[in-house]
Scaffold this active site. Structure first.
Site, short mmCIF file in Angstrom:
data_model
loop_
_atom_site.label_atom_id
_atom_site.label_comp_id
_atom_site.label_asym_id
_atom_site.label_seq_id
_atom_site.Cartn_x
_atom_site.Cartn_y
_atom_site.Cartn_z
N GLU A 84 -53.37 -63.90 5.90
CA GLU A 84 -52.19 -63.51 5.15
C GLU A 84 -51.96 -62.06 5.56
OE1 GLU A 84 -50.17 -65.18 3.22
OE2 GLU A 84 -51.28 -67.05 3.40
N THR A 125 -57.05 -54.36 11.45
CA THR A 125 -55.87 -53.51 11.32
C THR A 125 -56.26 -52.06 11.05
OG1 THR A 125 -54.00 -53.06 9.86
CG2 THR A 125 -55.79 -54.31 8.90
N ASP A 126 -55.36 -51.14 11.41
CA ASP A 126 -55.60 -49.73 11.09
C ASP A 126 -55.54 -49.48 9.58
OD1 ASP A 126 -52.85 -50.02 10.72
OD2 ASP A 126 -52.28 -48.36 12.02
N GLU A 127 -54.98 -50.45 8.83
CA GLU A 127 -54.85 -50.23 7.37
C GLU A 127 -56.20 -50.16 6.67
OE1 GLU A 127 -51.83 -52.28 5.24
OE2 GLU A 127 -50.43 -52.22 6.91
N TYR A 153 -54.11 -56.43 0.52
CA TYR A 153 -54.18 -56.86 1.93
C TYR A 153 -55.22 -56.05 2.69
CZ TYR A 153 -53.06 -56.81 6.91
OH TYR A 153 -53.16 -56.84 8.29
N SER A 154 -55.10 -54.72 2.65
CA SER A 154 -56.03 -53.92 3.46
C SER A 154 -57.46 -54.04 2.95
CB SER A 154 -55.58 -52.46 3.54
OG SER A 154 -55.45 -51.88 2.27
N LYS A 157 -58.84 -57.17 4.46
CA LYS A 157 -59.14 -57.03 5.89
C LYS A 157 -60.41 -56.19 6.09
CE LYS A 157 -56.96 -58.29 9.00
NZ LYS A 157 -56.99 -59.58 9.76
N PRO A 208 -32.79 -52.43 3.02
CA PRO A 208 -33.57 -51.86 1.90
C PRO A 208 -34.74 -50.99 2.36
CG PRO A 208 -34.19 -54.15 2.28
CD PRO A 208 -33.15 -53.82 3.31
N HIS A 279 -47.95 -47.23 -1.81
CA HIS A 279 -47.44 -47.17 -0.43
C HIS A 279 -48.21 -46.17 0.44
CE1 HIS A 279 -43.40 -47.30 1.99
NE2 HIS A 279 -44.44 -47.63 2.73
P1 NAD Z 1 -48.47 -63.62 10.79
O1 NAD Z 1 -48.37 -63.60 9.31
O2 NAD Z 1 -47.24 -63.55 11.62
O3 NAD Z 1 -49.27 -64.94 11.24
C1 NAD Z 1 -50.41 -65.39 10.59
C2 NAD Z 1 -50.72 -66.79 11.11
O4 NAD Z 1 -51.93 -67.24 10.48
C3 NAD Z 1 -49.65 -67.83 10.78
O5 NAD Z 1 -49.39 -68.64 11.89
C4 NAD Z 1 -50.28 -68.65 9.66
O6 NAD Z 1 -49.83 -70.00 9.62
C5 NAD Z 1 -51.75 -68.56 10.02
N1 NAD Z 1 -52.65 -68.78 8.88
C6 NAD Z 1 -52.57 -68.19 7.65
N2 NAD Z 1 -53.55 -68.67 6.87
C7 NAD Z 1 -54.27 -69.55 7.62
C8 NAD Z 1 -55.42 -70.34 7.36
N3 NAD Z 1 -56.01 -70.34 6.16
N4 NAD Z 1 -55.90 -71.11 8.35
C9 NAD Z 1 -55.30 -71.13 9.58
N5 NAD Z 1 -54.21 -70.42 9.85
C10 NAD Z 1 -53.70 -69.63 8.89
O7 NAD Z 1 -49.48 -62.44 11.16
P2 NAD Z 1 -49.46 -61.41 12.38
O8 NAD Z 1 -48.56 -60.29 12.06
O9 NAD Z 1 -49.30 -62.16 13.64
O10 NAD Z 1 -50.95 -60.85 12.29
C11 NAD Z 1 -52.02 -61.54 12.93
C12 NAD Z 1 -53.31 -60.80 12.67
O11 NAD Z 1 -53.21 -59.47 13.17
C13 NAD Z 1 -53.65 -60.67 11.19
O12 NAD Z 1 -55.04 -60.85 11.06
C14 NAD Z 1 -53.24 -59.25 10.83
O13 NAD Z 1 -54.06 -58.77 9.80
C15 NAD Z 1 -53.52 -58.54 12.14
N6 NAD Z 1 -52.69 -57.35 12.42
C16 NAD Z 1 -51.32 -57.42 12.34
C17 NAD Z 1 -50.56 -56.31 12.70
C18 NAD Z 1 -49.06 -56.34 12.66
O14 NAD Z 1 -48.42 -55.31 12.86
N7 NAD Z 1 -48.42 -57.48 12.44
C19 NAD Z 1 -51.21 -55.12 13.11
C20 NAD Z 1 -52.60 -55.10 13.16
C21 NAD Z 1 -53.33 -56.21 12.83
O1 DAU Z 2 -50.61 -51.14 10.43
C1 DAU Z 2 -50.83 -52.49 10.70
C2 DAU Z 2 -50.17 -53.34 9.65
O2 DAU Z 2 -48.77 -53.26 9.86
C3 DAU Z 2 -50.64 -54.79 9.69
O3 DAU Z 2 -52.00 -54.84 9.37
C4 DAU Z 2 -49.84 -55.65 8.71
O4 DAU Z 2 -50.20 -57.00 8.84
C5 DAU Z 2 -48.37 -55.48 9.03
O5 DAU Z 2 -47.58 -56.22 8.11
C6 DAU Z 2 -47.97 -54.01 9.00
O6 DAU Z 2 -48.03 -53.49 7.67
P1 DAU Z 2 -46.91 -52.49 7.08
O7 DAU Z 2 -46.94 -52.56 5.61
O8 DAU Z 2 -46.99 -51.16 7.72
O9 DAU Z 2 -45.58 -53.24 7.68
P2 DAU Z 2 -44.16 -53.58 7.04
O10 DAU Z 2 -43.31 -54.05 8.18
O11 DAU Z 2 -44.27 -54.44 5.85
O12 DAU Z 2 -43.64 -52.17 6.57
C7 DAU Z 2 -43.51 -51.09 7.48
C8 DAU Z 2 -43.00 -49.89 6.71
O13 DAU Z 2 -41.64 -50.14 6.30
C9 DAU Z 2 -43.76 -49.62 5.43
O14 DAU Z 2 -43.85 -48.21 5.24
C10 DAU Z 2 -42.90 -50.23 4.33
C11 DAU Z 2 -41.48 -50.07 4.87
N1 DAU Z 2 -40.52 -51.14 4.49
C12 DAU Z 2 -40.87 -52.43 4.70
C13 DAU Z 2 -40.01 -53.46 4.37
C14 DAU Z 2 -40.40 -54.90 4.58
C15 DAU Z 2 -39.28 -50.79 3.98
O15 DAU Z 2 -38.96 -49.61 3.80
N2 DAU Z 2 -38.42 -51.82 3.62
C16 DAU Z 2 -38.74 -53.13 3.79
O16 DAU Z 2 -37.91 -54.00 3.43
#
Ligand code: NAD
Ligand code: DAU
Length: 339
Positions: A84, A125-127, A153-154, A157, A208, A279
């Site tokens: 998630e 994640t860096d979070e 979330y963080s 992780k 937003p 935040h």
């Molecule tokens: P995403 O939400 O786009 O995708 C998550 C995927 O995991 C989906 O396909 C979902 O169906 C699957 N999934 C969820 N629960 C599951 C379960 N119980 N069993 C099997 N599959 C399941 O996520 P993302 O943005 O692609 O992130 C992928 C990974 O990278 C995550 O672990 C996230 O913490 C990490 N990450 C994301 C970012 C970012 O900026 N998006 C940055 C750093 C790390």
């Molecule tokens: O840093 C890595 C992380 O980056 C990953 O681990 C997470 O999975 C990924 O979702 C992402 O987290 P953030 O919370 O940084 O990403 P998000 O896109 O949700 O938000 C980025 C920034 O923008 C954050 O400061 C919140 C702000 N934001 C986000 C949304 C969705 C807004 O201002 N408005 C919005 O509607």
């Protein structure tokens, strides 16, 4: 080489599958994904017919399903993207984050111990490091920065990372962890900042921005993240943690204004809304360890990556229109109406 990619129907996992199938043509890649709201089979349509690829629907928390996966596919490597991933959803409903992100990781590693693998890689994640002050540009996250989380979330992780290191030390499981900054690029689910703003702007809907939009994120093009994980899998990285980031810090408001500019939309669409609870102010990665040890460097400049990304959303409207036509509408109302 058989590689199981969990969460491969999501944003980064799918991009990783495309990268691996393109660059390692003799590898077999098996995607194991539950297909939650964030997972999309249409994302994988272009590789479904590839004989080196297989898709299995399953939940990483389901021990029986994970056992069957290992018995059938005999993976050498597991790359765990399944999670998630959205901070805002974790604030609304923390329990599923603990279940998937922590328990799912444990279930996968138990199977790794039982059947044997050469590497379990955890996509973190860096979070996990918490946040940095806005007025200290000299401060960056290194691999030595203490874990200090903010959101459910963080916290989930970071808990998973601790379990990964516990399995390494206690049972000798070969593991690696990568902690990446914010990714952007194709197939990014439109609940996250960049795709949400692109999709809203294309509909002339309000954009937003939380609080004053001054929070800073360190953006990396998704393909650069995938290349870094590939290098970690192929390096002598057992027991290692690597930070991944491209020294590309930007304020949220500047990103939103840039999107307006590229799409020819008025900045009047920008609407400041109530801030996210807890935040995080600023993320900034020091990637010098992965550069030094493995020679990784980011290749895509932000100005190029954001143009490519916007173009992708313009050319793949069927992908995101399908997503936003369903349950997404309820999600959007709940999170943004009267905010
Ligand atoms: P995403 O939400 O786009 O995708 C998550 C995927 O995991 C989906 O396909 C979902 O169906 C699957 N999934 C969820 N629960 C599951 C379960 N119980 N069993 C099997 N599959 C399941 O996520 P993302 O943005 O692609 O992130 C992928 C990974 O990278 C995550 O672990 C996230 O913490 C990490 N990450 C994301 C970012 C970012 O900026 N998006 C940055 C750093 C790390
Ligand atoms: O840093 C890595 C992380 O980056 C990953 O681990 C997470 O999975 C990924 O979702 C992402 O987290 P953030 O919370 O940084 O990403 P998000 O896109 O949700 O938000 C980025 C920034 O923008 C954050 O400061 C919140 C702000 N934001 C986000 C949304 C969705 C807004 O201002 N408005 C919005 O509607």
């Amino acid at each position: 080489m058989n590689i199981v990619v969990t969460g491969g129907a999501g944003f980064i996992g799918s991009n990783f599958i495309f990268h691996m199938l393109k660059t390692h043509k003799d590898y077999r890649i098996i995607c194991f994904d539950k297909l939650t709201y964030a997972g999309n089979l249409s994302t994988l349509s272009k590789v479904m017919e590839n004989p080196q690829f297989a898709f299995i629907r399953g939940d990483i928390c389901d021990r029986k399903a994970v056992d069957e996966l290992f018995q059938k596919e005999h993976p050498d490597i597991i790359v765990n993207f399944a999670a998630e991933s959205h901070v805002d959803r974790s604030i609304e409903q923390p329990d599923i984050f603990l279940q998937t992100n922590v328990m799912g990781t444990v279930v996968l590693m138990d199977a790794c111990r039982k059947y044997g693998i050469t590497r379990y890689h955890q996509v973190s994640t860096d979070e996990v490091y918490g946040d940095l002050p806005l007025d200290r540009p000299d401060m960056l996250f290194t691999e030595q920065t203490p874990l200090h989380t903010s959101s459910p979330y963080s916290a989930s992780k970071a808990s998973a990372d601790l379990m990964v290191m516990a399995y390494h030390r206690t049972y000798g499981l070969p593991v690696s962890i990568s902690r990446c900054s914010n990714n952007y690029g194709p197939y990014h689910f439109p609940e996250k900042l960049i795709p949400l703003m692109i999709v809203n702007a294309l509909h002339d809907k309000p954009l937003p921005v939380y609080g004053e939009g001054l929070n800073v994120r360190d953006w990396l093009y998704v393909e650069d993240h995938c290349k870094a994980i590939d290098m970690i899998l192929h390096g002598q990285c057992n027991g290692e943690v690597y930070n991944i980031g491209g020294h590309n810090e930007m304020k949220n408001i500047d990103i939103v204004k840039l999107i307006c500019k590229h799409l020819g939309k008025s900045e009047d669409l920008i609407t400041y809304v109530t801030d996210r609870k807890g935040h995080d102010l600023r993320y900034a990665i020091d990637p010098s360890k992965i550069t030094r040890d493995l020679g990784w460097c980011p290749e895509t400049k932000f100005e190029d990556g954001i143009k490519k990304t916007i173009q992708w959303y313009l050319e793949h409207q069927e992908w995101w229109r399908d997503i936003i036509s369903g349950e997404y509408q309820n999600y959007y109302k709940k999170m943004y109406e009267n905010r």
